[in-house]
Design a protein around this motif. Structure first.
Motif, PDB file in Angstrom:
ATOM      1  N   ALA A  84      50.782  43.602  53.598  1.00 17.89           N
ATOM      2  CA  ALA A  84      51.304  44.863  54.049  1.00 17.89           C
ATOM      3  C   ALA A  84      50.391  46.217  53.735  1.00 17.89           C
ATOM      4  CB  ALA A  84      52.471  45.079  53.412  1.00 17.89           C
ATOM      5  N   ASN A  85      49.694  46.292  52.478  1.00 20.31           N
ATOM      6  CA  ASN A  85      48.764  47.415  52.282  1.00 20.31           C
ATOM      7  C   ASN A  85      47.648  46.939  51.242  1.00 20.31           C
ATOM      8  OD1 ASN A  85      50.450  49.592  53.055  1.00 20.31           O
ATOM      9  ND2 ASN A  85      52.003  48.872  51.739  1.00 20.31           N
ATOM     10  N   VAL A  86      46.573  47.635  51.205  1.00 26.88           N
ATOM     11  CA  VAL A  86      45.595  47.302  50.399  1.00 26.88           C
ATOM     12  C   VAL A  86      45.576  48.156  49.065  1.00 26.88           C
ATOM     13  CG1 VAL A  86      43.969  46.541  52.110  1.00 26.88           C
ATOM     14  CG2 VAL A  86      44.036  48.931  51.684  1.00 26.88           C
ATOM     15  N   PRO A  87      45.170  48.001  47.990  1.00 28.96           N
ATOM     16  CA  PRO A  87      44.549  46.713  47.709  1.00 28.96           C
ATOM     17  C   PRO A  87      45.252  45.512  47.619  1.00 28.96           C
ATOM     18  CG  PRO A  87      44.467  48.315  45.758  1.00 28.96           C
ATOM     19  CD  PRO A  87      45.075  48.937  46.806  1.00 28.96           C
ATOM     20  N   TYR A  88      44.782  44.493  47.926  1.00 26.54           N
ATOM     21  CA  TYR A  88      45.617  43.264  47.962  1.00 26.54           C
ATOM     22  C   TYR A  88      44.686  42.086  47.435  1.00 26.54           C
ATOM     23  CZ  TYR A  88      49.254  39.715  48.971  1.00 26.54           C
ATOM     24  OH  TYR A  88      50.211  38.883  49.113  1.00 26.54           O
ATOM     25  N   THR A  89      44.909  41.301  46.468  1.00 28.71           N
ATOM     26  CA  THR A  89      43.932  40.332  46.271  1.00 28.71           C
ATOM     27  C   THR A  89      44.718  38.891  46.119  1.00 28.71           C
ATOM     28  OG1 THR A  89      43.303  41.854  44.561  1.00 28.71           O
ATOM     29  CG2 THR A  89      42.663  39.707  43.933  1.00 28.71           C
ATOM     30  N   LEU A  90      43.778  37.816  46.460  1.00 28.83           N
ATOM     31  CA  LEU A  90      44.317  36.569  46.563  1.00 28.83           C
ATOM     32  C   LEU A  90      43.138  35.858  45.526  1.00 28.83           C
ATOM     33  CD1 LEU A  90      44.173  35.579  50.391  1.00 28.83           C
ATOM     34  CD2 LEU A  90      46.215  36.109  49.115  1.00 28.83           C
ATOM     35  N   VAL A  91      43.731  34.864  44.980  1.00 31.27           N
ATOM     36  CA  VAL A  91      43.082  33.937  43.996  1.00 31.27           C
ATOM     37  C   VAL A  91      43.093  32.591  44.470  1.00 31.27           C
ATOM     38  CG1 VAL A  91      42.619  32.793  41.577  1.00 31.27           C
ATOM     39  CG2 VAL A  91      43.369  35.334  42.007  1.00 31.27           C
ATOM     40  N   LEU A  92      41.970  31.782  45.042  1.00 29.09           N
ATOM     41  CA  LEU A  92      42.009  30.409  45.486  1.00 29.09           C
ATOM     42  C   LEU A  92      41.323  29.690  44.314  1.00 29.09           C
ATOM     43  CD1 LEU A  92      41.563  32.378  47.838  1.00 29.09           C
ATOM     44  CD2 LEU A  92      40.593  30.602  49.111  1.00 29.09           C
ATOM     45  N   ASN A  93      41.825  28.384  44.348  1.00 33.82           N
ATOM     46  CA  ASN A  93      41.417  27.546  43.266  1.00 33.82           C
ATOM     47  C   ASN A  93      40.142  26.791  43.876  1.00 33.82           C
ATOM     48  OD1 ASN A  93      42.241  25.551  44.828  1.00 33.82           O
ATOM     49  ND2 ASN A  93      44.006  24.844  43.833  1.00 33.82           N
ATOM     50  N   GLY A  94      39.629  25.963  43.007  1.00 35.14           N
ATOM     51  CA  GLY A  94      38.290  25.147  43.598  1.00 35.14           C
ATOM     52  C   GLY A  94      38.499  24.476  44.671  1.00 35.14           C
ATOM     53  N   GLU A  95      39.726  24.129  45.197  1.00 32.57           N
ATOM     54  CA  GLU A  95      39.769  23.396  46.418  1.00 32.57           C
ATOM     55  C   GLU A  95      40.106  24.382  47.671  1.00 32.57           C
ATOM     56  OE1 GLU A  95      43.243  20.861  45.416  1.00 32.57           O
ATOM     57  OE2 GLU A  95      42.098  19.679  44.114  1.00 32.57           O
ATOM     58  N   GLY A  96      40.140  25.676  47.410  1.00 30.11           N
ATOM     59  CA  GLY A  96      40.270  26.558  48.409  1.00 30.11           C
ATOM     60  C   GLY A  96      41.669  27.025  48.543  1.00 30.11           C
ATOM     61  N   LYS A  97      42.872  26.440  47.805  1.00 23.98           N
ATOM     62  CA  LYS A  97      44.136  26.745  48.165  1.00 23.98           C
ATOM     63  C   LYS A  97      44.547  28.082  47.415  1.00 23.98           C
ATOM     64  CE  LYS A  97      45.718  22.044  48.487  1.00 23.98           C
ATOM     65  NZ  LYS A  97      46.443  20.912  47.877  1.00 23.98           N
TER      66      LYS A  97
ATOM     67  N   GLY B 241      48.554  45.846  45.269  1.00 19.93           N
ATOM     68  CA  GLY B 241      48.282  47.082  44.523  1.00 19.93           C
ATOM     69  C   GLY B 241      47.155  46.840  43.484  1.00 19.93           C
ATOM     70  N   TYR B 242      46.661  48.012  42.783  1.00 15.78           N
ATOM     71  CA  TYR B 242      46.361  48.028  41.592  1.00 15.78           C
ATOM     72  C   TYR B 242      46.377  49.233  40.474  1.00 15.78           C
ATOM     73  CZ  TYR B 242      42.205  48.611  38.438  1.00 15.78           C
ATOM     74  OH  TYR B 242      41.230  48.618  37.309  1.00 15.78           O
ATOM     75  N   ASN B 243      46.605  48.517  39.309  1.00 14.05           N
ATOM     76  CA  ASN B 243      46.889  49.427  38.095  1.00 14.05           C
ATOM     77  C   ASN B 243      45.722  49.234  37.282  1.00 14.05           C
ATOM     78  OD1 ASN B 243      49.231  50.612  38.705  1.00 14.05           O
ATOM     79  ND2 ASN B 243      50.228  48.887  38.689  1.00 14.05           N
ATOM     80  N   PRO B 244      45.058  50.193  36.515  1.00 12.89           N
ATOM     81  CA  PRO B 244      44.058  49.893  35.568  1.00 12.89           C
ATOM     82  C   PRO B 244      44.593  48.769  34.557  1.00 12.89           C
ATOM     83  CG  PRO B 244      44.167  52.233  35.907  1.00 12.89           C
ATOM     84  CD  PRO B 244      45.352  51.657  36.604  1.00 12.89           C
ATOM     85  N   GLY B 245      43.498  47.859  34.380  1.00 15.87           N
ATOM     86  CA  GLY B 245      43.876  46.502  33.424  1.00 15.87           C
ATOM     87  C   GLY B 245      44.320  45.493  34.438  1.00 15.87           C
ATOM     88  N   ASP B 246      44.693  45.469  35.520  1.00 19.65           N
ATOM     89  CA  ASP B 246      45.021  44.180  36.325  1.00 19.65           C
ATOM     90  C   ASP B 246      43.770  43.420  36.524  1.00 19.65           C
ATOM     91  OD1 ASP B 246      47.406  45.461  36.978  1.00 19.65           O
ATOM     92  OD2 ASP B 246      47.172  45.810  38.924  1.00 19.65           O
ATOM     93  N   GLU B 247      42.456  43.966  36.308  1.00 17.00           N
ATOM     94  CA  GLU B 247      41.567  42.900  36.427  1.00 17.00           C
ATOM     95  C   GLU B 247      41.538  42.057  35.279  1.00 17.00           C
ATOM     96  OE1 GLU B 247      39.884  46.692  34.142  1.00 17.00           O
ATOM     97  OE2 GLU B 247      41.542  46.231  36.039  1.00 17.00           O
ATOM     98  N   HIS B 248      42.033  42.295  34.012  1.00 14.78           N
ATOM     99  CA  HIS B 248      42.251  41.607  32.973  1.00 14.78           C
ATOM    100  C   HIS B 248      43.119  40.180  33.135  1.00 14.78           C
ATOM    101  CE1 HIS B 248      40.063  44.416  31.003  1.00 14.78           C
ATOM    102  NE2 HIS B 248      40.679  45.114  30.930  1.00 14.78           N
ATOM    103  N   HIS B 249      44.148  40.576  33.962  1.00 12.37           N
ATOM    104  CA  HIS B 249      45.063  39.512  34.367  1.00 12.37           C
ATOM    105  C   HIS B 249      44.330  38.392  35.302  1.00 12.37           C
ATOM    106  CE1 HIS B 249      48.594  37.069  35.755  1.00 12.37           C
ATOM    107  NE2 HIS B 249      48.466  37.546  36.924  1.00 12.37           N
TER     108      HIS B 249
END
Length: 169
Positions: free
Chosen positions: A129-142, A149-157
Motif C-alpha cells: 500500500a505504501n513505501v517504505p516497504y521491506t520484504l525478507v526472503l530466505n535462501g530459497e527465495g521464499k 514503514g520505517y522508524n529509526p532502529g528498524d534496521e536492527h530488527h
C-alpha cells in the motif's frame, strides 16, 4: 439474483484471502522491473547463493525510504560479513520521477542492486500500500517477513532476522 450476488462476493473475498496468503508464504511473483540501464529483469531471477535477500521498496520522493536505505548503507558491509545478505532496492518511481533515481543512488553511494518497478506491477502484485516497504526472503527465495514503514532502529530488527536466516536458528 441477490443470493447469486452475495455468493459471488463471498467467493471473491475468499479468493483474495487465499491469494494474499499464497504471496505471504511464497516467492516473488513473475514480474519484470528495470535495472538502472533500462534493461528488463524478472524478479524471479533475484538470487544470493542460498543466503537471505532483503527487498526494500522505496521512491526518490520518500524521505523515510531514503533514511532507511541510508541507515542500512552505513552498516551494509558488516551485514554482509555476518549474514551474507544482499539488499535489493526497488524504486516505485513513475515516468515523471524516475529520472532522479540514478543521480540519487550515485550521490548516496548505495552499494545495493537497484531496480525500478516503473509500472508498479510488482508493488501491486505483492499487495503493498505504501513505501517504505521491506520484504525478507530466505535462501530459497521464499518471503518470510514483511515490514511496512520505517522508524529509526528498524534496521536492527531486520539484521536480526537475516542473521537468524543465515545461521538457521
Amino acid at each position: 439474483m441477490k443470493k447469486l450476488a452475495a455468493l459471488l462476493t463471498v467467493l471473491l473475498f475468499c479468493a483474495a484471502i487465499v491469494h494474499a496468503q499464497s504471496i505471504q508464504n511464497d516467492r516473488l511473483p513473475n514480474v519484470q522491473v528495470k535495472d538502472l540501464n533500462g534493461k528488463l529483469v524478472n524478479v524471479n531471477s533475484f538470487s544470493n547463493n542460498n543466503k537471505p535477500i532483503v527487498v526494500s521498496f522505496w521512491a526518490t520522493w520518500c524521505k523515510p525510504c531514503i533514511t532507511e536505505l541510508e541507515a542500512i548503507a552505513d552498516e551494509y558491509g558488516d551485514w554482509q560479513n555476518s549474514s551474507g545478505v544482499k539488499i535489493i532496492a526497488v524504486s516505485i518511481d513513475d515516468a515523471r520521477t524516475s529520472a532522479g533515481i540514478k543521480s540519487l543512488v550515485s550521490s548516496r553511494g548505495w552499494p545495493y542492486e537497484i531496480y525500478n518497478d516503473y509500472n508498479k506491477d510488482l508493488y501491486r502484485a505483492l499487495g503493498i500500500a505504501n513505501v517504505p516497504y521491506t520484504l525478507v526472503l530466505n535462501g530459497e527465495g521464499k518471503i518470510v517477513e514483511r515490514h511496512a514503514g520505517y522508524n529509526p532502529g528498524d534496521e536492527h530488527h531486520l539484521l536480526d532476522v537475516v542473521r537468524k536466516l543465515a545461521t538457521g536458528r
